[in-house]
Design an enzyme around this catalytic site. Sequence first.
Site, PDB file in Angstrom:
ATOM      1  N   SER A 299       0.931  -1.086   0.014  1.00 53.82           N
ATOM      2  CA  SER A 299      -0.069   0.065  -0.042  1.00 53.82           C
ATOM      3  C   SER A 299       1.073   1.289   0.165  1.00 53.82           C
ATOM      4  O   SER A 299       1.947   1.357   0.455  1.00 53.82           O
ATOM      5  CB  SER A 299      -0.914  -0.011   1.326  1.00 53.82           C
ATOM      6  OG  SER A 299      -1.818   1.158   1.286  1.00 53.82           O
ATOM      7  N   ASP A 300       0.531   2.280  -0.713  1.00 54.05           N
ATOM      8  CA  ASP A 300       1.081   3.406  -0.773  1.00 54.05           C
ATOM      9  C   ASP A 300       0.249   4.674  -0.967  1.00 54.05           C
ATOM     10  O   ASP A 300      -1.121   4.476  -1.192  1.00 54.05           O
ATOM     11  CB  ASP A 300       2.062   3.819  -1.927  1.00 54.05           C
ATOM     12  CG  ASP A 300       3.083   4.974  -1.612  1.00 54.05           C
ATOM     13  OD1 ASP A 300       3.878   4.764  -0.742  1.00 54.05           O
ATOM     14  OD2 ASP A 300       3.008   5.850  -2.328  1.00 54.05           O
TER      15      ASP A 300
END
Length: 193
Positions: free
Chosen positions: A69-70
Amino acid sequence: MPQKLILASTSPYRRELLSRLGLAFDVANPQTDESPIFGESPESMALRLSEAKARAAAQAYPDALIIGSDQVATVNGNIYGKPGTHERAVKQLRELSGKTVNFFTGLCLLNARTGEAEVRGIPTLVTFRELTDSEIDNYLRREPAYNCAGSAKSEGLGIALMSSMRGDDPNALVGLPLIALCDMLRKQSLGVL
């Protein structure tokens, strides 16, 4: 044999969110270069980095389901990352005062066994109140959000800086969109319920 679940993130916030699902998982440090690519949109960057983090962790976990995730925060095309220092956090919050910020969270679930990755982007629009310097200073002294994009923690005192929030999943703003993740896990035959 069931696949191990890996969170490719050192973020304590993502770890805490994933633990809410009651699934056993391990954490891996993805060791990913997070530099933007020239001409890349903020949304494309978040999607690319979420997958890059998952693929980096696959080196150590070639048989696992890996979550990457970012998140990026943007206003008028300007990216607001993690400030890192008090001075930069003050500057960010002054600039974000009274503005609507697009927090875009990229989410990837990689089946390292097959190499297949599902990548999604989840936007959340947050409007900040008009903030005084005193409010900014008081907030950062009470909750130093130096490791949060946009310098505010919506899951904590930072909610007092905001006037509205619009999005499909409140967890996305904290860094891990659980609604989308549950759907992705079901597709990989790892149901949460």
